[in-house]
Every structure is written in structure tokens, then in C-alpha cells.
Enzyme design. Sequence first.
Site, PDB file in Angstrom:
ATOM      1  N   HIS A 121      26.102  32.280 -36.914  1.00 47.19           N
ATOM      2  CA  HIS A 121      26.884  32.583 -35.713  1.00 47.19           C
ATOM      3  C   HIS A 121      26.572  31.477 -34.692  1.00 47.19           C
ATOM      4  CE1 HIS A 121      27.800  34.853 -31.994  1.00 47.19           C
ATOM      5  NE2 HIS A 121      28.469  35.708 -32.728  1.00 47.19           N
ATOM      6  N   ASP A 198      17.963  35.834 -37.486  1.00 50.43           N
ATOM      7  CA  ASP A 198      18.977  36.450 -36.643  1.00 50.43           C
ATOM      8  C   ASP A 198      19.353  37.780 -37.304  1.00 50.43           C
ATOM      9  OD1 ASP A 198      21.335  37.381 -35.587  1.00 50.43           O
ATOM     10  OD2 ASP A 198      22.425  35.478 -35.735  1.00 50.43           O
ATOM     11  N   GLN A 201      23.227  41.384 -37.450  1.00 51.99           N
ATOM     12  CA  GLN A 201      23.926  42.202 -38.446  1.00 51.99           C
ATOM     13  C   GLN A 201      22.937  42.896 -39.393  1.00 51.99           C
ATOM     14  OE1 GLN A 201      27.153  42.616 -38.168  1.00 51.99           O
ATOM     15  NE2 GLN A 201      27.524  40.964 -36.717  1.00 51.99           N
ATOM     16  N   LYS A 224      25.143  46.678 -31.614  1.00 51.38           N
ATOM     17  CA  LYS A 224      25.707  46.696 -32.967  1.00 51.38           C
ATOM     18  C   LYS A 224      25.073  47.782 -33.824  1.00 51.38           C
ATOM     19  CE  LYS A 224      26.569  41.701 -32.977  1.00 51.38           C
ATOM     20  NZ  LYS A 224      27.986  41.455 -32.727  1.00 51.38           N
ATOM     21  N   CYS A 363      33.127  33.534 -34.002  1.00 50.84           N
ATOM     22  CA  CYS A 363      31.994  32.770 -33.458  1.00 50.84           C
ATOM     23  C   CYS A 363      31.259  32.030 -34.566  1.00 50.84           C
ATOM     24  CB  CYS A 363      31.017  33.675 -32.695  1.00 50.84           C
ATOM     25  SG  CYS A 363      31.763  34.452 -31.286  1.00 50.84           S
TER      26      CYS A 363
END
Lengths: 408, 144
Positions: A121, A198, A201, A224, A363
Amino acid sequence: MDARSIREQFPILHQEVNGHPLVYLDSSATSHKPIKVLEAVDAYYRNDNSNVHRGVHTLGTRATDKYEGAREKVQQFINARSTKEVIFTRGTTTAINTVAHSYARANLEPGDEVIITPMEHHSNIIPWQQAVKATGATLKYFELNEDGTLNMEDVKKSIGPQTKIVALTHISNVLGTINPIKEIVELAHRQNAVVLVDGAQGAPHLKVDVQDIDCDFYCFSGHKMCGPTGIGVLYGKQELLENMEPVEFGGEMIDFVHLYDSTWKELPWKFEGGTPIIAGAIGLGAAIDFLQEIGMDEIAAHDQKLTAYAMERMSEIEGLTIYGPSAAKRSAVVTFNIDGVHPHDTATALDTEGIAVRAGHHCAQPLMRWLDVTATARASMYVYNTEDDIDKLVSGLTKTKEFFGNVF
Amino acid sequence: MSFDNLDTLYRQVIMDHYKHPRNRGKLEGDALVVDMNNPTCGDRIQLQLQVEDGKVKDAKFEGEGCSISMSSASMMTQAIKGKSIEDALRMSHLFSDMMLGKEIDPGNLELGDVEALQGVAKFPARIKCATLAWKAMEQGVEKK
């Protein structure tokens, strides 16, 4: 787990959009919030609202207890060794930027390498571009296999003594690819490189055990994973965080302030300058309770099953291309295009049927170029989605294809 | 069913411009070049204008994007060709008003096919697609 009864706990899902019951398939962008989270935030503002770590008064104590209680929930959720390793941030972006500003700028030199992947991202690309520009280090990318998984041979080859930081996503927000982060951490540590994951998700969909993964930093966002917007987490190993300079200075994060110099509070507060995101943290704590009541393994299994079903059903549509790996290697995201129909047009057509999907570059412009497309449509799923949602999506897509086929 | 609604957006003439764009390509010789993109969705356009004596003598475009952004670019180049800069800018303002759902009075200006985009006003998320080419034109003539 019963997605139908879970649905009942999400008031927003019970509405009509453009004359149709809402089918929400955009959870990778942001998830919805269960009543439990809405009530926790509401109760805080109604009953306990006060600034934290200051008040001698009762409300101040209650607010502090709730805020720090949320930190303990996060610590248990990701199995951090201590709450000192859990820093509240505005979201994943701020968490990554904190490491790229503080750790990276202090530790990178010309000749050093930062390695990331083409499936990142923008928020896990640009902070590193800026960090290498500031330090004279070099930014490199691992290669991907044709199916959008990481080329592990290339990963093994690329990580060397010059590698100082490896930053990669746990799950791709476009391809859904689940990366073998534990294996990569092991490879990186052999060369004394630190690894930032990261988890924007990853944390919503998989059980995360930072001690087992052994990553050095793990970043994720509350919104999220059924929590509010504006709250996220930077997990970092204590010994690394201890040696890092704060990037925001002001109230909350100080120990002593002299006229020309100051000292910082201990971890985790030295990274939390200013009045913290109190309601957000409390909402995130409630979201963690909600997810853990269902069970992260249950959620992962549900997402996996639904993803496999979606891919199977969507493949039945002729002229529809799905990007990324097989269902077994991905989580909860299906990115696609219909031949001859631009994804914005697809998304608008689906919206008139009450179906919410994302369209655009997600993104992830470098990944779009890797896929050789300018944009894609994306359906992403979560705990409250059912096979019924997928069936509606498939019928909406079939209609979309017919509609644009006919107007041409 | 509710795809009826979609017909108000995707009028036949729009799809015709999308499939058979007018003035697609590059201008020969000296031309004003404006690159513009919509960073939220990835649509991009390169507009080339030949402006002489205060008039748009020729206009061409290249780009990638959805049916609305590309058809709008096609229609716009058609509409502004031969117009004075003032008139081209007036048309752009009329177009913005049209996108806001306002009643417009084109006066002596012929909007032609452009009027087919009226339905976009009912789809707020798509207004930026429709206005991209017009914004590029505005930036181009202001450069002059």
C-alpha cells in the site's frame, strides 16, 4: 460461527441503498462497527469523558483506566510481552511513519538497503522512499511470482548484510496474498535486519502472535477490524522502542521540561504526544472483545470459505478476470475486472443495486503497473458477509456485463 | 429493474463517445500540453490545445479512464474547437453548474453532445470523472 447472527449486531447493514438491501463488500477499505463498539464509545463520552494521566478527579481516573485497559486488550490480542510495546497511533500510516522517521533515519547510512515488495500500500512505500532520500540508503523491491505471491527465492537472494530494514504487508489489500512473514523475519534476522509488518489487513483477518512471528514492528488500524477510525497501533520490540527518539513532542510524552531541554516519559507514552485518542482506543478495545468472542481462528476460517466461494462463483462469469493467487493463499479480497467495462462503471452499476465495492488503484499504484492495469474493482469481505452477499454480487456483475454489452 | 436508473447516466451518446472517441491523439507541431489525473481513482488525461488569436483552433486528447471521463473529454474537444477562449471558459462554467444539478442557460453557446452528461449530476461520486477534461482545458488556456 454464524454470520447471520453476527450481522444482527451491525445496525448499519440493515438499510436499503438505492432501493435494495445493502450488500457491503468494501471492508478492506473500512469495516463496520458492531453495537458493542458504538456503545463503548458512546458510554465513554456520556459518563467518563476526561483527559487521561492528569486528573486527580474521579472522571480522570475512569478515563485513564479505560484507556490503559484498552492497551492491555491490544497487548493480549497480539501477544506482546508487555503494554510498553503497544503504542496507540492514528492508524497504520502513522505507525509506519513513526518507524520510518525515528528508527530508519537514526539507523540508515549510505550503502544500507531497505527492501519492500511491489504489493505494498502507498503507506508502506512512501515513508521508506522519504527515509532513504534523507539518509542516502537504497530502496529495493522483492520480486513477485506470476500469481502475485512473493518469490521466496528472490527474497532469500536479496536479503544480505547490507539489508537493514525489511517492510512488507501481512496481507495484500489488492491481491489478498498472505505473505509468509514468519519465514521472512527469520531470513532477515540472520542478517540482523529488522522487519516491519504492515498488518492493516492482517490483524482483522488472522490471529496475530507477535512473539511467534518475531517481527520487530507490527502496525495496524482499528477501523478495519470493527473499531473506530482514527485509532491504530504500533507494536515494537521494547529494546528497539527504548532506543528510538519520539517523533511528536508536546504534552503527555514528557518527563521533565527545562528551559532548553526536556526528557521523555517511559514507554509507551513517550510516543504518544498530545491528548491521546481516548475514545478511539476504548472503541478498539471493545472491537477486540467482539472479535475474540467469535475467535480469530473462526474468523479466518469464515473469510477463507467465503473467499473460495466468491472466487468460484465469480469465475463462472465469462470475461471476468480475477487478479492474485488461488483462494488457499489469500484472504477475504477478490480484485477483478470485467472485459471492456471500466471498474468505475462496474462499481456505479453495482451501487445502483445496493452493492458496495471499491474501484480504482486501491492506494497501490506500483502494483497496478505490475498487473498492467490502470484500475480494478475489488470486493472484500468480513465477519458479517454471507454467501447470499456473494450471490447478489454475482448476479449484479452478470447484469453489469449485459448492460454494458448492450449499450456498446 | 433498478438498472433503468443507470440509463440516465449511461446515455447512448455517451457510450458512443466512449467507444468511438473524437479527437483522440496528439496534435502536430507546437501545442499547449496539459496532463491531469484524478489521484483518487487513477484516471488520467493529456489534453493538447492549439490556441491562436484567442481561439481554440484545435484540440486533441489521450488518456485512460472510465466511460464518463473519456466520453466527456471527447465531447469537450468537440465542443470547444473553434471557440474563443472566453467562450470555452464560459462553457466550462456552464458544465460545472450542470454537474451541480443547476438549471443552465447556454445562451448562444452550443453545448451539443455535452448535454448528454446531465445525468451525472445524480451520481455525485462520478462528477469528478466528468469534469477532469474541462479542468485540464481551464488550466491549459490559463497557461496561455
